[in-house]
Write a protein that holds these residues in place. Structure first.
Motif, mmCIF file in Angstrom:
data_model
loop_
_atom_site.group_PDB
_atom_site.id
_atom_site.type_symbol
_atom_site.label_atom_id
_atom_site.label_comp_id
_atom_site.label_asym_id
_atom_site.label_seq_id
_atom_site.Cartn_x
_atom_site.Cartn_y
_atom_site.Cartn_z
ATOM 1 N N GLU A 42 -77.159 109.596 67.466
ATOM 2 C CA GLU A 42 -75.950 109.442 66.645
ATOM 3 C C GLU A 42 -76.325 108.958 65.241
ATOM 4 N N ILE A 43 -77.162 107.922 65.196
ATOM 5 C CA ILE A 43 -77.556 107.347 63.901
ATOM 6 C C ILE A 43 -78.287 108.389 63.053
ATOM 7 N N THR A 44 -79.205 109.109 63.692
ATOM 8 C CA THR A 44 -79.960 110.128 62.962
ATOM 9 C C THR A 44 -79.014 111.185 62.379
ATOM 10 N N GLY A 45 -78.025 111.570 63.164
ATOM 11 C CA GLY A 45 -77.046 112.550 62.689
ATOM 12 C C GLY A 45 -76.324 112.049 61.445
ATOM 13 N N ILE A 46 -75.949 110.788 61.446
ATOM 14 C CA ILE A 46 -75.241 110.207 60.296
ATOM 15 C C ILE A 46 -76.175 110.123 59.082
ATOM 16 N N LEU A 47 -77.421 109.716 59.326
ATOM 17 C CA LEU A 47 -78.389 109.627 58.217
ATOM 18 C C LEU A 47 -78.602 110.999 57.586
ATOM 19 N N ARG A 48 -78.663 112.016 58.435
ATOM 20 C CA ARG A 48 -78.914 113.371 57.926
ATOM 21 C C ARG A 48 -77.675 113.948 57.262
ATOM 22 N N LYS A 49 -76.556 113.965 58.030
ATOM 23 C CA LYS A 49 -75.362 114.675 57.548
ATOM 24 C C LYS A 49 -74.620 113.901 56.461
ATOM 25 N N ASN A 50 -74.373 112.626 56.699
ATOM 26 C CA ASN A 50 -73.553 111.871 55.741
ATOM 27 C C ASN A 50 -74.352 111.363 54.552
ATOM 28 N N LEU A 51 -75.606 110.985 54.791
ATOM 29 C CA LEU A 51 -76.381 110.379 53.703
ATOM 30 C C LEU A 51 -77.441 111.319 53.127
ATOM 31 N N GLY A 52 -77.565 112.492 53.726
ATOM 32 C CA GLY A 52 -78.475 113.505 53.171
ATOM 33 C C GLY A 52 -79.953 113.142 53.259
ATOM 34 N N LEU A 53 -80.305 112.263 54.181
ATOM 35 C CA LEU A 53 -81.715 111.879 54.294
ATOM 36 C C LEU A 53 -82.486 112.915 55.118
ATOM 37 N N LYS A 54 -83.760 113.096 54.778
ATOM 38 C CA LYS A 54 -84.501 114.199 55.399
ATOM 39 C C LYS A 54 -85.761 113.762 56.133
ATOM 40 N N ASN A 55 -86.417 112.759 55.576
ATOM 41 C CA ASN A 55 -87.744 112.406 56.077
ATOM 42 C C ASN A 55 -87.652 111.336 57.167
ATOM 43 N N ILE A 56 -87.207 111.767 58.347
ATOM 44 C CA ILE A 56 -86.883 110.805 59.408
ATOM 45 C C ILE A 56 -87.817 110.982 60.617
ATOM 46 N N PHE A 57 -88.388 109.872 61.085
ATOM 47 C CA PHE A 57 -89.244 109.910 62.274
ATOM 48 C C PHE A 57 -88.673 109.007 63.369
ATOM 49 N N HIS A 58 -88.953 109.384 64.607
ATOM 50 C CA HIS A 58 -88.514 108.572 65.742
ATOM 51 C C HIS A 58 -89.719 108.044 66.501
ATOM 52 N N VAL A 59 -89.636 106.768 66.842
ATOM 53 C CA VAL A 59 -90.711 106.147 67.607
ATOM 54 C C VAL A 59 -90.087 105.510 68.842
ATOM 55 N N TYR A 60 -90.724 105.733 69.979
ATOM 56 C CA TYR A 60 -90.308 104.997 71.169
ATOM 57 C C TYR A 60 -90.999 103.649 71.090
ATOM 58 N N SER A 61 -90.225 102.566 71.132
ATOM 59 C CA SER A 61 -90.802 101.244 70.859
ATOM 60 C C SER A 61 -91.401 100.610 72.110
ATOM 61 N N GLY A 62 -91.160 101.201 73.258
ATOM 62 C CA GLY A 62 -91.604 100.626 74.525
ATOM 63 C C GLY A 62 -90.408 100.167 75.341
ATOM 64 N N ARG A 63 -89.331 99.806 74.626
ATOM 65 C CA ARG A 63 -88.123 99.359 75.308
ATOM 66 C C ARG A 63 -86.891 99.747 74.497
ATOM 67 N N GLY A 64 -87.043 100.786 73.706
ATOM 68 C CA GLY A 64 -85.949 101.231 72.849
ATOM 69 C C GLY A 64 -86.500 102.186 71.809
ATOM 70 N N HIS A 104 -87.187 103.193 67.500
ATOM 71 C CA HIS A 104 -87.206 102.894 66.070
ATOM 72 C C HIS A 104 -86.944 104.191 65.318
ATOM 73 N N ILE A 105 -86.033 104.124 64.367
ATOM 74 C CA ILE A 105 -85.848 105.248 63.448
ATOM 75 C C ILE A 105 -86.481 104.814 62.138
ATOM 76 N N ARG A 106 -87.430 105.591 61.645
ATOM 77 C CA ARG A 106 -88.164 105.210 60.427
ATOM 78 C C ARG A 106 -87.956 106.288 59.371
ATOM 79 N N VAL A 107 -87.393 105.881 58.233
ATOM 80 C CA VAL A 107 -87.007 106.837 57.187
ATOM 81 C C VAL A 107 -87.904 106.673 55.970
ATOM 82 N N PHE A 108 -88.389 107.803 55.451
ATOM 83 C CA PHE A 108 -89.360 107.799 54.353
ATOM 84 C C PHE A 108 -88.865 108.519 53.106
ATOM 85 N N ASP A 109 -87.573 108.712 52.937
ATOM 86 C CA ASP A 109 -87.092 109.395 51.731
ATOM 87 C C ASP A 109 -87.438 108.540 50.509
ATOM 88 N N ASP A 110 -88.048 109.196 49.507
ATOM 89 C CA ASP A 110 -88.657 108.477 48.377
ATOM 90 C C ASP A 110 -87.777 107.443 47.692
#
Ligand SMILES: [Zn+2]
Length: 316
Positions: free
Chosen positions: A125-147, A149-155
């Protein structure tokens, strides 16, 4: 299934399973600018201010020390070994399944497959909002071990300070979980996550409802008995029946309770803090014996299939 790894198992993991190729390029490309933190015994990352100038050095260190936990800064510094000369930082969302307050699957403080599935849903859901509403593109997902992390690198975003990050956090949070005042004063759209939680709670019987402040046994039975009507109502963004059962005031406090309990899974501090350290993807989350890892495709990712270290598979 989730249990603490022994020092021997950590050693086996870093000697036999961990590979430098498992480090994401977003780490190796900026390795020299990151601060590293280590926890050797499960008491927290006390060894901070570390810098590695090559992947080979990091590799030697990990294989030798087999730390309990490994962290890296989300920030890039000119002098990471002093935490000085801040250049920029990733924008991060931390979805910790342990913090899921409203659930019908397992006990508080525990994490099960359903909790993790829910955390994944929130991440999507969060990724969808970051992409669609905020226009962010450089998004990575990490499994933290118990949840997750969404990590965004847009300049342009990476150079922003805490204030902008706090605004983004609130914007995203209130789209994932519709704030109560917006549900009470229509017209409004009740978010998927909010609707699902109410649905899960009401459908699971009276036991979970009863414990919510102000609801009690009688009202929880009434909610359960009229669950189909309430859910139909929610599907058309209405809470008429809910109000009929609970009354105006209790409806408000019920929705407030749900909202507050749900947003607990999102740690605002992690998003706002520009000097945060996060678990290093490829490292072992020793409290639960799962791998923290970069995810190629979030939708098809399954922690109990993809993030279980070999030493756990061999034992089961
Ligand atoms: Zn659970």
């Amino acid at each position: 299934m989730l249990r603490r790894a022994t020092p021997e198992e950590r050693k086996i993991y870093y000697l036999e399973e961990w590979k430098p190729e498992d480090l994401p390029t977003f780490i190796t490309d900026s390795l020299e600018m990151r601060e590293f933190g280590f926890d050797y015994d499960g008491s927290g990352p006390r060894d901070r201010y570390n810098r590695f100038t090559s992947v080979a050095d990091l590799e030697v260190f990990l294989r030798e020390r087999a730390p309990f936990s490994v962290y890296n800064s989300i920030s890039y510094y000119n002098e990471p070994e002093k935490r000085k000369g801040w250049i920029k930082a990733e924008l991060v969302f931390d979805i910790d399944a342990k913090e899921m307050a409203i659930k019908t699957c397992c006990l508080e403080g525990q994490v099960c497959e359903e909790c993790l599935e829910n955390a994944k849903k929130i991440s999507m859901e969060i990724t969808g909002i970051l992409r669609k509403n905020l226009g962010l593109k450089n998004i990575f997902h990490v499994y933290s071990g118990r949840g997750y992390h969404i990590r965004v690198f847009d300049d342009d975003l990476m150079e922003q300070g805490s204030e902008v990050r706090a605004e983004i956090f609130e914007y995203v949070r209130d789209r994932v979980y519709t704030p109560p005042e917006l549900i009470i004063n229509p017209p409004s759209i009740i978010s998927n996550m909010m609707r699902e939680t109410i649905e899960k709670l009401i459908s699971s019987g009276t036991r979970n409802l009863e414990n919510i402040p102000g609801i009690g046994f009688k009202k929880s039975r009434e909610l359960y008995e009229r669950k189909d009507e309430i859910l139909d109502d929610l599907d058309s963004n209405k809470i008429t029946i809910l109000k009929e059962v609970l009354g105006e005031k209790l409806t408000e406090s019920f929705l407030n309770y749900l909202y507050k309990a749900q947003i607990a899974i999102l740690d605002a501090k992690v998003t706002v803090d520009i000097k945060r350290i996060l678990r290093l993807p490829s490292s072992l989350h020793s409290t639960v014996s799962m791998k923290c890892m970069l995810i190629k495709d979030l939708k098809s990712f399954s922690p109990f299939r993809d993030a279980v270290p070999r030493f756990m598979k061999e034992k089961s």
